[in-house]
Each structure stands twice: as structure tokens, then as C-alpha cells.
Motif scaffolding. Structure first.
Motif, PDB file in Angstrom:
ATOM      1  N   TYR A  64      32.225  47.660  79.771  1.00 24.79           N
ATOM      2  CA  TYR A  64      33.142  46.681  80.375  1.00 24.79           C
ATOM      3  C   TYR A  64      34.180  46.629  78.562  1.00 24.79           C
ATOM      4  CZ  TYR A  64      30.961  43.193  83.665  1.00 24.79           C
ATOM      5  OH  TYR A  64      29.889  43.027  83.915  1.00 24.79           O
ATOM      6  N   HIS A  65      35.345  46.593  78.556  1.00 23.96           N
ATOM      7  CA  HIS A  65      35.947  46.769  77.099  1.00 23.96           C
ATOM      8  C   HIS A  65      36.602  44.928  77.496  1.00 23.96           C
ATOM      9  CE1 HIS A  65      36.495  50.745  79.086  1.00 23.96           C
ATOM     10  NE2 HIS A  65      36.781  51.168  76.927  1.00 23.96           N
ATOM     11  N   SER A  66      37.714  44.624  77.220  1.00 22.44           N
ATOM     12  CA  SER A  66      38.894  43.117  76.983  1.00 22.44           C
ATOM     13  C   SER A  66      38.029  42.320  78.635  1.00 22.44           C
ATOM     14  CB  SER A  66      39.945  42.835  77.197  1.00 22.44           C
ATOM     15  OG  SER A  66      40.919  44.124  76.045  1.00 22.44           O
ATOM     16  N   PHE A 124      30.287  46.055  76.080  1.00 20.63           N
ATOM     17  CA  PHE A 124      31.771  46.351  75.502  1.00 20.63           C
ATOM     18  C   PHE A 124      32.081  47.721  74.874  1.00 20.63           C
ATOM     19  CE2 PHE A 124      29.943  42.598  76.235  1.00 20.63           C
ATOM     20  CZ  PHE A 124      30.783  42.062  77.549  1.00 20.63           C
ATOM     21  N   ASP A 125      33.146  48.191  74.736  1.00 22.81           N
ATOM     22  CA  ASP A 125      33.686  49.263  74.126  1.00 22.81           C
ATOM     23  C   ASP A 125      34.897  48.585  73.151  1.00 22.81           C
ATOM     24  OD1 ASP A 125      31.677  51.131  74.028  1.00 22.81           O
ATOM     25  OD2 ASP A 125      33.041  52.786  74.946  1.00 22.81           O
ATOM     26  N   ASP A 126      35.361  49.058  72.652  1.00 20.18           N
ATOM     27  CA  ASP A 126      36.232  48.743  70.773  1.00 20.18           C
ATOM     28  C   ASP A 126      36.377  47.604  70.494  1.00 20.18           C
ATOM     29  OD1 ASP A 126      37.241  51.123  72.461  1.00 20.18           O
ATOM     30  OD2 ASP A 126      38.772  50.183  74.170  1.00 20.18           O
ATOM     31  N   GLY A 127      35.407  46.712  70.511  1.00 18.62           N
ATOM     32  CA  GLY A 127      35.544  45.432  69.463  1.00 18.62           C
ATOM     33  C   GLY A 127      36.544  44.629  69.606  1.00 18.62           C
ATOM     34  N   SER A 151      27.930  51.845  67.180  1.00 15.33           N
ATOM     35  CA  SER A 151      29.312  52.033  66.786  1.00 15.33           C
ATOM     36  C   SER A 151      30.279  52.987  67.794  1.00 15.33           C
ATOM     37  CB  SER A 151      29.196  53.122  65.787  1.00 15.33           C
ATOM     38  OG  SER A 151      30.234  53.685  65.310  1.00 15.33           O
ATOM     39  N   HIS A 152      31.420  52.914  67.672  1.00 12.00           N
ATOM     40  CA  HIS A 152      32.167  53.871  68.901  1.00 12.00           C
ATOM     41  C   HIS A 152      33.105  54.712  67.905  1.00 12.00           C
ATOM     42  CE1 HIS A 152      34.322  54.564  72.022  1.00 12.00           C
ATOM     43  NE2 HIS A 152      35.335  53.567  72.332  1.00 12.00           N
ATOM     44  N   THR A 153      32.496  54.880  66.918  1.00 16.15           N
ATOM     45  CA  THR A 153      33.635  55.829  65.905  1.00 16.15           C
ATOM     46  C   THR A 153      34.292  54.303  64.703  1.00 16.15           C
ATOM     47  OG1 THR A 153      35.392  56.207  66.843  1.00 16.15           O
ATOM     48  CG2 THR A 153      33.450  57.224  67.345  1.00 16.15           C
ATOM     49  N   THR A 205      38.106  55.549  63.743  1.00 19.70           N
ATOM     50  CA  THR A 205      38.888  55.671  64.281  1.00 19.70           C
ATOM     51  C   THR A 205      39.171  55.876  65.683  1.00 19.70           C
ATOM     52  OG1 THR A 205      39.273  57.857  63.791  1.00 19.70           O
ATOM     53  CG2 THR A 205      39.857  56.088  61.884  1.00 19.70           C
ATOM     54  N   HIS A 206      38.153  55.838  66.380  1.00 17.80           N
ATOM     55  CA  HIS A 206      38.514  56.369  67.984  1.00 17.80           C
ATOM     56  C   HIS A 206      38.993  57.842  68.239  1.00 17.80           C
ATOM     57  CE1 HIS A 206      38.574  54.912  72.392  1.00 17.80           C
ATOM     58  NE2 HIS A 206      37.969  54.089  71.764  1.00 17.80           N
ATOM     59  N   PRO A 207      38.731  58.683  67.607  1.00 18.42           N
ATOM     60  CA  PRO A 207      39.688  60.317  67.600  1.00 18.42           C
ATOM     61  C   PRO A 207      38.775  60.242  68.916  1.00 18.42           C
ATOM     62  CG  PRO A 207      37.585  60.287  66.317  1.00 18.42           C
ATOM     63  CD  PRO A 207      37.127  59.172  66.532  1.00 18.42           C
TER      64      PRO A 207
HETATM   65 ZN   LIG Z   1      37.090  53.030  73.207  1.00 19.06          ZN
END
Ligand SMILES: [Zn+2]
Length: 242
Positions: A30-32, A85-88, A144-146, A148-150
Motif C-alpha cells: 500500500y501507499h496512501s 506501506f511505502d513512502d511514509g 527503510s525506503h532509502t 531520498t527515493h532515487p
Molecule cells: Zn516509493
């Protein structure tokens, strides 16, 4: 002779049931968790209403929600499933509220948030204090999803910053170990996997088939996930998880 035969049977049965259990575990992406109001990609949203229906489905059908701290236990529990959930995003707090509402002694919600360490505290993202509170709730694991999301496959990538610094930054926020990485855009190559192995125990893709395609090579760094979309119906959800 009979003993040998029994041993052989045990081995065959043991190995095949092990394989079957391993393939069954779903890892949902999921994301949002929010109403879509025109910002970003609609497909990356799931409404709180749908999310609650999906989690209620898992509750009513005897699933065990796990985080990666319990990866080794996935074959010992009834109907294991991982919610990620990605992106926080800050709206993940709505998922937290739904989990608290559904929580009972028999249904203990667990989920993982993959935060982008340099984005923590931005207007639509979770703050360090919120991440700490979620980690302390016993429901969420923060990974962690890095930094800066590169696109990690670019040759200019600073792996030490994206992997090591992000891991350490999130660990300072939550006071808990960061050992799982989710690749931004699901993008990786051999170099990315080799670098990820220096700092993480597991790497998550956004591809549901990757595991079977790649066999056992790099298995823990090519963990498959299933997208849940804005448009995913409860019938489709049931088909994905069962
Ligand atoms: Zn992402």
C-alpha cells in the motif's frame, strides 16, 4: 528398509509442505490510506473505508499479520500475511486508527512502514515523533525506503548514503533495528542487491512474480509484493490473499 522408506516419505512430505507454505505467504503493498483528492496517482491510494473492509476480511478469515521481525515464523502461524506501506505518508495514521479499532486478543494487527529518511517531517509525511509512536505501539515496524527515493540502478547512486545513512537515521528516530529495505519504484540490479546485502537482511520488490522467476538466487533480496490499488474490489482482494 522400512525405516529408510519412512525417512524418505518424511523428507518428501516435509520438503513439499515447506515449499507450499513458503509460496502461500502474501506481502501486500500500500501507499496512501486516504480519499483521493487529485494529488499524485489515484492507483496509489486506498480509501480508509476499503482498507478497513480488507483488514476486516483478514480478521474474519483467520489471517495472522506479521512484520519482518517474524519472517522465520511465517511457516508456523495460521494464514501468514504481511501488510506494507511505502513512502511514509502521514495518512498511514488512518491505517493505525483502523488497526486499533479491529484489534482484539485474537487479532493482533501488524504492519511495516517503509519511510524515506530525508522526507520524514515534510507536510504530507509522518514526523520522527509519529514514527516513534507507531513503532512503540507494537503494531508497526518502521523500515527503510532509502534516504531520498532515487532510482537505485543509476550509476551515480551513493549507496552508503541511501542505504546506511537512511538505516541509521530511522534507527535513531525509533530506537529499533532497521534491517529491511524496499526498493524505490521497485527498481534494482545486481549492484543494488550486492550493496543492499551490506546493510539489510531483506529487500522488497513491487513485483508479485519476482520470487518464482528468480528461484532461490538472492531470495531474501527479491521478496515479491502484491499491489493493492484504489480500484481493488473486496472480491479481488480475497483472491489475492487466499
Ligand atoms: Zn516509493
Amino acid at each position: 528398509m522400512k525405516k529408510v522408506f519412512l525417512l524418505l516419505l518424511f523428507l518428501i512430505f516435509g520438503v513439499s509442505s515447506h515449499g507450499a507454505a513458503e509460496q502461500k505467504v502474501s506481502i501486500l503493498l500500500y501507499h496512501s490510506i486516504d480519499e483521493f483528492t487529485g494529488h499524485g496517482l489515484k492507483g496509489l491510494y486506498v480509501t480508509p473505508e476499503n482498507f478497513e473492509k480488507q483488514m476486516t476480511y483478514l480478521k474474519e478469515h483467520g489471517f495472522t499479520l506479521l512484520t519482518f521481525e517474524q519472517w522465520q515464523e511465517r511457516e508456523k502461524v495460521n494464514k501468514p500475511i504481511f501488510i506494507t506501506f511505502d513512502d511514509g505518508y502521514k495518512n498511514n495514521l488512518k491505517a493505525y486508527a483502523i488497526f486499533q479499532k479491529l484489534k482484539t486478543p485474537n487479532f493482533q494487527p501488524k504492519a511495516t512502514i517503509f519511510a524515506i529518511s530525508d522526507f520524514v517531517g515534510r507536510p504530507n509525511r509522518l514526523t520522527a515523533a509519529e514514527l516513534k509512536a507507531l513503532a512503540d505501539s507494537g503494531i508497526f515496524s518502521i523500515q527503510s525506503h532509502t534516504a531520498t527515493h532515487p532510482d537505485l540502478t543509476k550509476p551515480t547512486t551513493n549507496y552508503e548514503y541511501q542505504f546506511k545513512a537512511s538505516k541509521e537515521k530511522i534507527e535513531r528516530m525509533t530506537g529499533k533495528t532497521v534491517f529491511v529495505l524496499s526498493y524505490p519504484f521497485g527498481k534494482f540490479n545486481e549492484r543494488v542487491l550486492e550493496e543492499a546485502k551490506k546493510y539489510y537482511q531483506y529487500g522488497l520488490t513491487d513485483n508479485p512474480l519476482i520470487h518464482t522467476e528468480n528461484g532461490k538466487t538472492n531470495k531474501n533480496y527479491l521478496i515479491p509484493r502484491q499491489y493493492i490499488f484504489y480500484s481493488t474490489t473486496l472480491e479481488e482482494f480475497a483472491r489475492i490473499v487466499e
